[in-house]
Write a protein that holds these residues in place. Structure first.
Motif, PDB file in Angstrom:
ATOM      1  N   ARG A 147       5.108 -10.081  -5.473  1.00 26.87           N
ATOM      2  CA  ARG A 147       5.497 -10.121  -4.061  1.00 26.87           C
ATOM      3  C   ARG A 147       6.177 -11.455  -3.728  1.00 26.87           C
ATOM      4  NH1 ARG A 147       7.018  -7.273   0.286  1.00 26.87           N
ATOM      5  NH2 ARG A 147       6.402  -8.274   2.204  1.00 26.87           N
ATOM      6  N   ALA A 148       5.682 -12.531  -4.316  1.00 26.17           N
ATOM      7  CA  ALA A 148       6.282 -13.833  -4.027  1.00 26.17           C
ATOM      8  C   ALA A 148       7.734 -13.857  -4.500  1.00 26.17           C
ATOM      9  CB  ALA A 148       5.484 -14.934  -4.717  1.00 26.17           C
ATOM     10  N   ARG A 149       7.961 -13.310  -5.701  1.00 24.06           N
ATOM     11  CA  ARG A 149       9.343 -13.231  -6.194  1.00 24.06           C
ATOM     12  C   ARG A 149      10.191 -12.399  -5.249  1.00 24.06           C
ATOM     13  NH1 ARG A 149       7.183 -11.952 -11.381  1.00 24.06           N
ATOM     14  NH2 ARG A 149       7.989  -9.830 -11.304  1.00 24.06           N
ATOM     15  N   MET A 181       1.853 -10.139   6.584  1.00 26.04           N
ATOM     16  CA  MET A 181       1.349  -8.771   6.712  1.00 26.04           C
ATOM     17  C   MET A 181       0.986  -8.170   5.361  1.00 26.04           C
ATOM     18  SD  MET A 181       3.500  -7.298   9.885  1.00 26.04           S
ATOM     19  CE  MET A 181       2.301  -6.082  10.325  1.00 26.04           C
ATOM     20  N   HIS A 182       1.834  -8.412   4.359  1.00 25.32           N
ATOM     21  CA  HIS A 182       1.518  -7.826   3.051  1.00 25.32           C
ATOM     22  C   HIS A 182       0.255  -8.444   2.483  1.00 25.32           C
ATOM     23  CE1 HIS A 182       1.718  -7.350  -1.351  1.00 25.32           C
ATOM     24  NE2 HIS A 182       2.161  -6.157  -1.042  1.00 25.32           N
ATOM     25  N   GLN A 183       0.120  -9.748   2.654  1.00 23.13           N
ATOM     26  CA  GLN A 183      -1.046 -10.442   2.117  1.00 23.13           C
ATOM     27  C   GLN A 183      -2.326  -9.863   2.720  1.00 23.13           C
ATOM     28  OE1 GLN A 183      -1.116 -12.298  -0.498  1.00 23.13           O
ATOM     29  NE2 GLN A 183      -3.305 -12.180  -0.169  1.00 23.13           N
ATOM     30  N   GLN A 184      -2.310  -9.718   4.054  1.00 22.57           N
ATOM     31  CA  GLN A 184      -3.515  -9.191   4.725  1.00 22.57           C
ATOM     32  C   GLN A 184      -3.787  -7.762   4.283  1.00 22.57           C
ATOM     33  OE1 GLN A 184      -2.665  -9.737   8.881  1.00 22.57           O
ATOM     34  NE2 GLN A 184      -3.497 -11.804   8.906  1.00 22.57           N
ATOM     35  N   LEU A 185      -2.725  -6.978   4.198  1.00 19.81           N
ATOM     36  CA  LEU A 185      -2.886  -5.567   3.835  1.00 19.81           C
ATOM     37  C   LEU A 185      -3.496  -5.464   2.446  1.00 19.81           C
ATOM     38  CD1 LEU A 185      -2.262  -2.585   4.473  1.00 19.81           C
ATOM     39  CD2 LEU A 185      -0.080  -2.889   3.377  1.00 19.81           C
ATOM     40  N   LEU A 186      -2.923  -6.218   1.508  1.00 19.30           N
ATOM     41  CA  LEU A 186      -3.377  -6.115   0.120  1.00 19.30           C
ATOM     42  C   LEU A 186      -4.839  -6.532   0.001  1.00 19.30           C
ATOM     43  CD1 LEU A 186      -2.680  -5.626  -2.848  1.00 19.30           C
ATOM     44  CD2 LEU A 186      -2.052  -8.008  -3.017  1.00 19.30           C
ATOM     45  N   SER A 187      -5.150  -7.712   0.551  1.00 13.20           N
ATOM     46  CA  SER A 187      -6.513  -8.202   0.328  1.00 13.20           C
ATOM     47  C   SER A 187      -7.492  -7.275   1.026  1.00 13.20           C
ATOM     48  CB  SER A 187      -6.661  -9.633   0.811  1.00 13.20           C
ATOM     49  OG  SER A 187      -6.617  -9.649   2.206  1.00 13.20           O
ATOM     50  N   ARG A 221      -1.242   8.141   0.606  1.00 16.69           N
ATOM     51  CA  ARG A 221      -1.094   7.581   1.944  1.00 16.69           C
ATOM     52  C   ARG A 221      -1.187   6.061   1.886  1.00 16.69           C
ATOM     53  NH1 ARG A 221      -4.971   9.990   6.310  1.00 16.69           N
ATOM     54  NH2 ARG A 221      -4.290  11.935   5.385  1.00 16.69           N
ATOM     55  N   ILE A 222      -2.034   5.568   0.984  1.00 19.20           N
ATOM     56  CA  ILE A 222      -2.149   4.110   0.868  1.00 19.20           C
ATOM     57  C   ILE A 222      -0.881   3.556   0.232  1.00 19.20           C
ATOM     58  CG2 ILE A 222      -3.565   2.233   0.015  1.00 19.20           C
ATOM     59  CD1 ILE A 222      -5.863   4.215  -0.235  1.00 19.20           C
ATOM     60  N   VAL A 223      -0.428   4.242  -0.815  1.00 17.31           N
ATOM     61  CA  VAL A 223       0.786   3.783  -1.499  1.00 17.31           C
ATOM     62  C   VAL A 223       1.926   3.727  -0.502  1.00 17.31           C
ATOM     63  CG1 VAL A 223       2.550   4.460  -3.156  1.00 17.31           C
ATOM     64  CG2 VAL A 223       0.168   4.590  -3.778  1.00 17.31           C
ATOM     65  N   ASN A 224       1.935   4.716   0.372  1.00 20.42           N
ATOM     66  CA  ASN A 224       2.985   4.794   1.371  1.00 20.42           C
ATOM     67  C   ASN A 224       3.000   3.561   2.260  1.00 20.42           C
ATOM     68  OD1 ASN A 224       5.069   6.126   2.363  1.00 20.42           O
ATOM     69  ND2 ASN A 224       3.920   7.448   3.702  1.00 20.42           N
ATOM     70  N   ARG A 225       1.815   3.041   2.578  1.00 19.31           N
ATOM     71  CA  ARG A 225       1.761   1.820   3.387  1.00 19.31           C
ATOM     72  C   ARG A 225       2.441   0.681   2.635  1.00 19.31           C
ATOM     73  NH1 ARG A 225       0.139   5.199   6.238  1.00 19.31           N
ATOM     74  NH2 ARG A 225      -1.600   5.211   7.670  1.00 19.31           N
ATOM     75  N   PHE A 226       2.203   0.639   1.322  1.00 14.31           N
ATOM     76  CA  PHE A 226       2.760  -0.472   0.555  1.00 14.31           C
ATOM     77  C   PHE A 226       4.235  -0.278   0.264  1.00 14.31           C
ATOM     78  CE2 PHE A 226      -1.680  -1.288  -0.290  1.00 14.31           C
ATOM     79  CZ  PHE A 226      -1.712  -2.667  -0.225  1.00 14.31           C
ATOM     80  N   ALA A 227       4.672   0.994   0.236  1.00 17.02           N
ATOM     81  CA  ALA A 227       6.077   1.222  -0.119  1.00 17.02           C
ATOM     82  C   ALA A 227       6.920   1.254   1.137  1.00 17.02           C
ATOM     83  CB  ALA A 227       6.199   2.530  -0.877  1.00 17.02           C
ATOM     84  N   VAL A 237       4.505  -1.254  11.647  1.00 11.78           N
ATOM     85  CA  VAL A 237       3.556  -2.348  11.888  1.00 11.78           C
ATOM     86  C   VAL A 237       2.211  -1.751  12.257  1.00 11.78           C
ATOM     87  CG1 VAL A 237       3.045  -4.340  13.325  1.00 11.78           C
ATOM     88  CG2 VAL A 237       5.384  -3.878  12.626  1.00 11.78           C
ATOM     89  N   GLU A 238       2.279  -0.716  13.083  1.00  7.66           N
ATOM     90  CA  GLU A 238       1.047  -0.068  13.527  1.00  7.66           C
ATOM     91  C   GLU A 238       0.280   0.503  12.326  1.00  7.66           C
ATOM     92  OE1 GLU A 238       0.071   3.373  16.846  1.00  7.66           O
ATOM     93  OE2 GLU A 238       1.994   3.350  15.878  1.00  7.66           O
ATOM     94  N   ARG A 239       1.043   1.124  11.425  1.00 11.37           N
ATOM     95  CA  ARG A 239       0.378   1.760  10.278  1.00 11.37           C
ATOM     96  C   ARG A 239      -0.184   0.719   9.319  1.00 11.37           C
ATOM     97  NH1 ARG A 239       3.051   7.087   8.635  1.00 11.37           N
ATOM     98  NH2 ARG A 239       2.763   6.219   6.575  1.00 11.37           N
ATOM     99  N   VAL A 240       0.561  -0.357   9.113  1.00  9.33           N
ATOM    100  CA  VAL A 240       0.058  -1.418   8.238  1.00  9.33           C
ATOM    101  C   VAL A 240      -1.180  -2.031   8.879  1.00  9.33           C
ATOM    102  CG1 VAL A 240       0.556  -3.713   7.356  1.00  9.33           C
ATOM    103  CG2 VAL A 240       2.272  -1.940   7.185  1.00  9.33           C
TER     104      VAL A 240
END
Length: 1550
Positions: A540-542, A1061-1067, A1084-1090, A1274-1277
């Motif tokens: 993600r950092a890259r 947002m990604h950091q919070q979602l992942l952890s 459905r979870i993958v969808n949040r990340f994709a 944003v709402e879904r994440v």
């Protein structure tokens, strides 16, 4: 010419003096000729085509309607007026000579009205009974009739009427035409087409309704009143349905592909000639070549001279896809071109009218009627322009979705016929990506494809007109533009490389996430989350680093673009004024030029966008062409010739997984007689599954053939379950025969399971069979085969996943000599010996060849490998050491056995849920089931009541739909908060500054142009001139700098938001409890990340930026107009009210349609993923057609919601552009009215701003609704950022160092349930397990065996009681402290992509020696040493390049490496043959002798040597004692032992 016409009418044809007066009028002759002939000419050119339906139609006429009668009556009356007029002419002729026109016009009219009657009748053959040609004709005649109308009225008011009869006839006829025009605005729907009209009103809509999209209004109102459901959305037209589209596409694709293949051959020949054709030795092992395939995907820029093995992915038939698409959709393309041409022509009319208007205002002597005429013409051009543009866009977007549909259908069809080798090239994830990302790219491109020719055209025309205004000094402006283009091109190219790099990162991150979520249970049990979280965060950092660079590039290009129009006008005006003393900038020149420069902006802005999306589509084209032109499955080696006395015959069959790979089965010659039961046995990796795959035609034939007679049914090693009801899974598309169905359920031991399931056989089974146990899945899979009633049954180890007694039952009732299938040919791959004596024939495989075959007795007598094998395992009485040596001896020939690319790699179900597989499917399906399935509602209700998970699932979606209005605002704040409030404030200030400078420069310009009036007859002072240019330039530059400041800041801010947002979602997701993953589909979870993270990364920042700039632009324009004509402020109010209402109506509908789009899109992907994972099953049963049809249905449901959304956009745009046209009209009208008091400059400014506002108004709505749609991400994440977490990983209280040292476990009245709303799974268990004790846990399915392990690891938290390990209550310490201290060998061996070493030790805690030691103990050392990269050997997705047995051994090695004091074995022996099973058991006995071992067993043999056995039943311990005691006791255990054929005598021998 005019003389002839004057003779023809008998009066003057044209005289300029008629117009040069305040009450201008046209000569009568002109009115009677030109104004009559224009509409008639139009009509007669087009009307005859309208009669075609009459001639060729075999369809019957639709019935007569009231509207139709009214139209015909009116047309007949018109004809009568024309007859009357002709009669009048004859009457007049008797008095004296009558000009010819009096005869010709009535005669022409009579013919025309007859034609109208015919056309109206002919339209009854069509669905849509209104004729567009007629409608346009009515408009034309009415418009042309206005002029004679007003001149007749004026004459009548001035003096008595000279020719009364004609006067009356004209008005009657005009009135009738007006009525006809009004009537033809309504849709004329025949009673029999009412139903079709209800399904899709568009088909029957009238012409007026079609061009204004009025037919859609009812949907918008409905959407405003309540959130739309998919049932409310109208059906597609037949020609837009996937089937129709794909048929056409496929036809064209075949011809284009043939040509492309021929060219490919040419290319290859040429290449061979160039290389001089050296013999390419291929010294690589199979594994390496596979890695090259994997690498190949990763680095397209491969060096030449790399191993030839990576050849195939390089070259493929090229360049056919675009041709095919153009050919398929040429009609749409041509129509769109026509509309666009009209629109582009009209775009240039407005600046000319503006010029006339300014001239009119500046000129004292001009007549008022001219001003009004210009205002009206401005309005009309704007309206027609907007109608054409909307039709054009409508066609483009339709093209987009149709292209997408064709491509998805093609990809789907391809996936069904693809060969194994082609399939290896792309993972399921990549294929789903082709469907989602690449097809989507084509859709985006199609929307603007016409800009490719229209933009250059508009640019050229603008320049031509500008030249007319400013002469050669335009070249300065053009030069500026041309200089900016390469800068832009450079930026685009740079951005593209960044994007491509980022796609790689994104793919990698998604692959990683999918794997993490698929193996989440393992991660939790081994406490490996931090390691994986770190890996994802690195990727993600890259990704973000690239993203920030990309945003900077974007802001620079936005900056360049905003500068462009301004720099251009600055350069042109400056040069114009400086070149020559006499050139004074006046209002006409300046504002005509500015409005032309404004016209220039749009094509200049879209051209690069289109080009970059063309470039992206090019990448996609390559990917799609490679995929779609891949090799098809070659089943030529599978013959179906009738041969007597043999059902399946192998003749020297040699097959490999890849065309030039190592053979997986070699020279097999076998003959299987009809009706026999043949067992196939052999060690792990000996090619049993490959043999099965070869029969199914899934492998590449090297030589020989297989002849199969009759239909096949196939049960794969790992059951493939569809997301449908249990019943649908068994019937699998056949006819329902209730009696046979019940018989099958009974034989497959499914009746007791149906009792347990909430809705019996109507229970919806989640994706991958998530709510069934392994054994149940296997039995459903078997039941499907039995129900299909085929001739030949291929069973790939179906009994491995079920308990021993169930296996016995199934063998007796289904497979064995007395079972349901006794008359059928059965080929059974098996690991269990107990059934072998009952089979007709046994085939022993070793290293892919048949080592021996014959009946049980023959083989025993032969004393070959088989009899050794049997003696070893048949009765396990020999002592351990002997077993060990034999096992190793047999394991020896596993080594060279085909790198174990096990075919179950193909049927693995674990990898189904890939990138975008959205498991929401099961829920949408349920939402769709109302309209789609015929399930009895009662059973469904039952299912919902009894199945809390479902209820919850449904709630989820419901809830999402409800959160519309209010929640949104907090979401905007949430996002801005992530951006940072300081950032946000300065970004907005930057935009405000930019627009302040913009208004300033415009006012300065209008003041500058008024200088031409001030210094009318004197020389223009130079310092005044320099001041004007200087200030104008300064304002422009500051405008651009403000913008650059704002965009740069927003680039920083938005990337910051993405990171947060990604950091919070992942952890948060990694810390969610296991129950969350059980109830939430992975997709459905993958969808949040994709999708959602992608939206947050790329779409939202863009939307925000364009929204702010649109909003500011509109405000500034309105301010400018109000400064010019203050009265305009009064008009703003009603217009903005109308605007607001249209907006409110639209946004709610649009938002819901977007939701429906994403909701209905998921099933397409999940159905696709399911298909790919179950491919071998679908092919074996020959059900490809049915799945294609299913795909078409799912596609059409999605298509109709997207189509509806497109139309809603057009509906809105037309209405808003009408508002824009009114703004133009009123600003012009007010200028005309206030003529005396205004300067030309300010009028020019106000009208040219108004001309610009239409587009901006449109964009404002577009961007607001886009922003609102996107903020949902944003709402879904956020929804998953706030999921309740499991207990903390580490707490203040740590267990003592080296805990657990003894390994004693105490259960104290322990209760647990899976979810709050369910019953207890364990109902108060109390027991003590001593240090180093070996305990076996047994019980029927659902007795709570697995719950026990889950409790020890606190995957489930206690509902009561506690568990104490070595005096520490496990509920009091951190989860990681607990989980790191226990070891488990899980039920399904889960491996992750990465090196073998990473799979054993993700934290790099152990040295290489320790890892090798563990591998040696796990009997993998020899295998791993034989690999080229040894420990760094890459494990592919879900471990597919290892066989199931090897994966299980890797899991064993993991446990050995950890070597905790407590070991839990969870049914680890299910998918393993006796061989491997034995290895594992022996290892565990020796290595874990000083540990406490809990074994959850399927096969009782494995636990007969335990110290004690715990028998569970319904969540309680019913027996707990040593095995000997229990066998004596005649309880549950002894009954189970009897089923498994274990007697008391055996145990004593142990």
């Amino acid at each position: 010419m005019s003389a002839a016409l004057e003779k023809f009418c008998g009066s003057v044809f044209w005289n300029d003096s008629y117009l040069a007066r305040p009450d201008a009028d046209l000569p009568v002759c002109f009115q009677l000729t030109v104004l009559v002939w224009i509409p008639l000419g139009f009509f007669w050119i087009l009307a005859p085509w309208q009669l075609l339906p009459m001639c060729k139609s075999r369809a019957k006429k639709s019935s007569v309607t009231k509207l139709y009668i009214i139209k015909q009556v009116l047309a007949t009356l018109l004809m009568l007026t024309a007859v009357a007029e002709l009669a009048l002419a004859f009457v007049d002729a008797e008095q004296g000579a009558v000009p010819a026109v009096q005869y010709t016009n009535p005669s022409l009219y009579i013919a025309t009205w007859i034609m109208v009657l015919l056309v109206q009748d002919a339209r009854r053959f069509c669905l849509c009974r209104d004729s567009g040609v007629l409608f346009c004709f009515w408009i034309l005649t009415l418009l042309c009739g206005i002029l004679p109308f007003q001149s007749l009225v004026r004459k009548a008011l001035q003096e008595p009427i000279s020719d009364l009869p004609r006067f009356i006839l004209f008005f009657i006829s005009y009135g009738l035409q007006l009525l006809l025009f009004l009537v033809s605005g309504f849709s004329d729907i025949a009673p029999e087409t009412k139903e079709i009209g209800k399904k899709n009103p568009e088909v029957t809509a009238s012409f007026l309704s079609s061009i204004t999209f009025q037919w859609y209004s009812s949907m918008v109102f409905k959407g405003y009143r309540k959130p739309l459901e998919i049932e409310d959305v109208w059906e597609l037209k037949d020609k837009d349905k996937t089937k129709a589209l794909y048929t056409a596409f496929e036809k064209n694709m075949k011809t284009a592909m043939q040509k492309a293949r021929a060219e490919l051959e040419k290319r290859k020949r040429k290449k061979r000639r160039q290389e001089g054709d050296p013999a390419h030795g291929n010294s690589m092992s199979k594994a390496q070549s596979q890695d090259i395939l994997v690498l190949e995907e990763k680095q397209p820029k491969k060096k030449k001279g790399d191993s030839e093995d990576s050849g195939p992915p390089k070259d493929y038939p090229r360049g056919w896809l675009m041709k095919t698409l153009v050919k398929t959709f040429q009609q749409n393309l041509l129509l769109a071109v026509a509309f666009k041409v009209v629109h582009d022509a009209l775009v240039f009319v407005s600046p000319q009218l503006l010029k006339l208007l300014i001239a009119f205002v500046s000129d004292e002597d001009s007549f008022a009627w001219q001003g009004y005429l210009y205002a009206i013409l401005l309005f009309l051009t704007a309206v027609i322009q907007s109608l054409c543009l909307q039709q054009h866009f409508s066609l483009c977007f339709q093209l987009g979705i149709n292209v997408r549909a064709s491509l998805i259908a093609a990809i789907y069809k391809k996936s069904l016929t693809m060969s194994g080798a082609t399939r290896k090239e792309s993972t399921v994830g990549e294929t789903v990506n082709l469907m989602s990302a690449d097809a989507q790219r084509f859709m985006d491109l199609a929307n603007f494809i016409h800009q490719l020719w229209s933009s250059p055209l508009q640019i050229i025309l603008s320049i031509a007109f500008l030249w007319g205004e400013l002469g050669p000094s335009v070249l300065a402006g053009i030069a500026t533009l041309v200089l900016l283009l390469p800068i832009n091109a450079f930026l685009v190219a740079k951005a593209k490389t960044i994007q491509e790099r980022n796609m790689k990162n994104k793919d990698e991150r998604m692959k990683m996430m999918t794997e993490i979520l698929n193996g989440i249970k393992i991660l939790k049990l081994f406490a490996w989350e931090p390691s994986f979280e770190k890996r994802v965060s690195e990727i993600r950092a890259r990704e973000l680093k690239n993203l920030v660079n990309f945003s900077y590039l974007q802001s620079v290009s936005v900056f360049v673009f905003t500068c462009a129009p301004f720099l251009v006008s600055l350069a042109s005006f400056a040069v114009y004024v400086l070149v020559d003393e006499n050139n004074v900038l006046d209002a006409q020149k300046a504002f005509t030029a500015i409005s032309l420069f404004n016209v220039l902006r749009f094509p200049m802005a879209t051209l690069p966008m289109v080009i970059s999306s063309l470039v992206q589509a090019n990448v996609s084209t390559a990917r799609l062409e490679r995929y779609l032109s891949g090799e098809d499955l070659d089943t030529s080696a599978i013959h179906h010739n009738p041969t007597a006395g043999s059902a399946v015959r192998f003749s020297e069959a040699t097959f490999a997984w890849e065309q030039d790979g190592n053979a997986a089965i070699r020279d097999v010659t076998l003959d299987i007689t009809p009706g026999s039961l043949v067992a196939v046995v052999g060690a792990v990796g000996s090619g049993k599954s490959s043999l099965v795959s070869a029969m199914l035609g899934e492998m590449e034939n090297i030589k020989g053939y297989i002849n199969i007679q009759g239909s096949l049914a196939y049960v794969p090693q790992q059951a493939w379950i569809q997301n449908a009801t249990l019943k649908d899974n068994i019937i699998f598309g056949s006819e329902l025969d209730e009696a046979r169905y019940q018989q099958v359920l009974k034989a497959c031991a499914l009746l007791p399971d149906l009792e347990l399931l909430p809705a019996g056989d109507q229970t919806e089974i989640g994706e991958k069979g998530i709510n069934l146990s392994g054994g149940q899945k296997q039995r459903v899979s078997l039941a499907r085969a039995v129900y299909s009633n085929a001739d030949i049954y291929i069973l790939d180890d179906p009994l491995s996943a079920v308990d021993a007694h169930v296996g016995k039952y199934l063998f007796e009732h289904v497979l064995g000599p007395k079972g349901l299938l006794q008359k059928k040919t059965r080929i059974l791959v098996t690991h269990s010996i107990s059934f072998l004596p009952q089979v007709d024939n046994i085939v022993v495989l070793a290293a892919g060849a048949v080592s021996e075959h014959g009946s049980y007795s023959t083989l025993l007598a032969n004393k070959g490998a088989f009899s050794q094998f049997l003696n070893l395992y048949g009765n396990q009485e020999e002592d351990v050491s002997e077993e060990n040596t034999a096992a190793v001896a047999l394991a020896g020939d596993e080594e060279e056995a085909d790198e174990a690319v096990d075919p179950c790699a193909e049927e693995r179900t674990e990898d189904v849920v890939t990138m975008t597989l959205k498991r929401e499917a099961s829920i949408h399906r349920r939402k769709l089931s109302r309209s789609l399935s015929k399930k009895s509602t009662s059973s469904q209700k039952k299912a919902q009541e009894e199945h809390p998970k479902k209820l919850k699932g449904q709630q989820l979606i419901e809830k999402e739909a409800v959160e519309t209005g209010r929640v949104k605002f907090s979401m905007y704040l949430q996002y801005l908060h992530a951006v940072g409030s300081c950032f946000a404030f300065w970004i907005v200030m930057g935009y405000v500054g930019q627009y302040a400078a913009y208004v300033g420069s415009n006012l300065w310009l209008s003041d500058w142009t008024d200088d031409s009036v001030r210094y009318q007859n004197q020389t223009y002072p130079t310092q005044q001139r320099d001041l004007r240019i200087g200030v104008f330039g300064a304002l422009g530059v500051s405008q651009a700098l403000f913008l650059l400041f704002a965009t740069m800041l927003s680039a920083r801010g938005t990337v910051r938001a993405s990171r947060v947002m990604h950091q919070q979602l992942l952890s948060n997701v990694l810390r969610a409890p296991m129950s969350f993953f059980d109830t939430t589909p992975i997709g459905r979870i993958v969808n949040r990340f994709a999708k959602d993270i992608f939206t947050v990364d790329e779409t939202i920042p863009m939307s925000f930026r364009s929204w702010i700039s649109c909003f500011m632009a509109i405000i500034s324009t309105l301010i400018v107009i109000c400064l010019a004509t203050p009265f305009f402020a009064v008009i703003i109010i009603p217009l903005s009210i109308f605007y607001y209402f249209v907006l409110r109506f639209y946004v709610s509908t649009s938002r819901q349609l977007r939701r429906l789009d994403s909701v209905t899109r998921s099933p397409i992907y999940s159905h696709f993923g399911e298909t790919v994972s179950g491919l071998s099953v679908i092919r074996a049963y020959g059900h490809q057609e049915r799945f294609l049809k299913q795909n078409e249905i799912t596609m059409d449901i999605n298509q109709k919601s997207v189509y509806s959304w497109i139309v809603s956009n057009r509906w809105l745009a037309i209405r808003l552009e009408f508002v824009g046209s009114l703004v133009v009209f009123f600003s012009a009208l007010l200028a005309v009215i206030a003529k005396g008091t205004l300067e030309g400059g300010i009028v020019g400014l106000s009208v040219s701003s108004a001309l610009n506002v239409t587009q901006t108004l449109n964009w404002l709505v577009r961007t607001s609704s886009e922003l609102e749609t996107n903020i949902v991400a944003v709402e879904r994440v956020h929804e998953y950022m706030t999921v309740k977490n499991e207990a903390p990983w580490v707490t203040k209280k740590h267990p003592p160092h080296g805990w657990p040292s003894r390994g004693e476990i105490q259960f104290v009245d322990y209760k647990v349930r899976y979810r709050p709303e369910l019953d207890l799974a364990l109902q108060g268990i109390t027991c003590n397990i001593g240090s180093t004790e070996k305990v076996g846990v047994v019980g029927r399915t659902g007795a709570g065996k697995s719950s026990l392990t889950n409790c020890l690891f606190r995957v489930l938290e206690a509902a009561g009681g506690k568990i104490i390990i070595d005096d520490v209550d496990i509920a009091t310490i951190g989860l990681h402290d607990l989980r790191k201290s226990l070891t488990i060998i899980p039920q399904d061996p889960v491996l992750f992509t990465g090196t073998l070493r990473m799979n054993l030790d993700p934290f790099d805690q152990y040295s290489d020696e320790e890892v090798w030691k563990a591998l040696e103990l796990a009997h993998l050392k020899t295998y791993v040493q034989s690999l080229p990269e040894r420990l760094l050997h890459l494990v592919s997705e879900a471990g597919e390049n290892l066989s199931v047995g090897q994966r299980q051994l890797v899991c064993l090695a993991r446990a050995l490496l950890r070597k905790a004091k407590i070991l839990i074995l969870d049914e680890a022996t299910a998918a393993v043959d006796l061989e491997t099973d034995h290895l594992i058991q022996t290892t565990i006995r020796s290595v874990f002798a000083d540990c406490t071992v809990l074994t959850i067993a399927h096969r009782l043999h494995t636990i007969m040597d335990s110290n004690r056995v715990m028998v569970l039943h319904a969540g309680q311990i019913v027996e707990f004692d040593s095995p000997e005691q229990l066998l004596m006791k005649q309880g549950i255990f002894s009954a189970m032992a009897k089923d498994a054929g274990i007697t008391a005598a055996e145990t004593t021998a142990l």
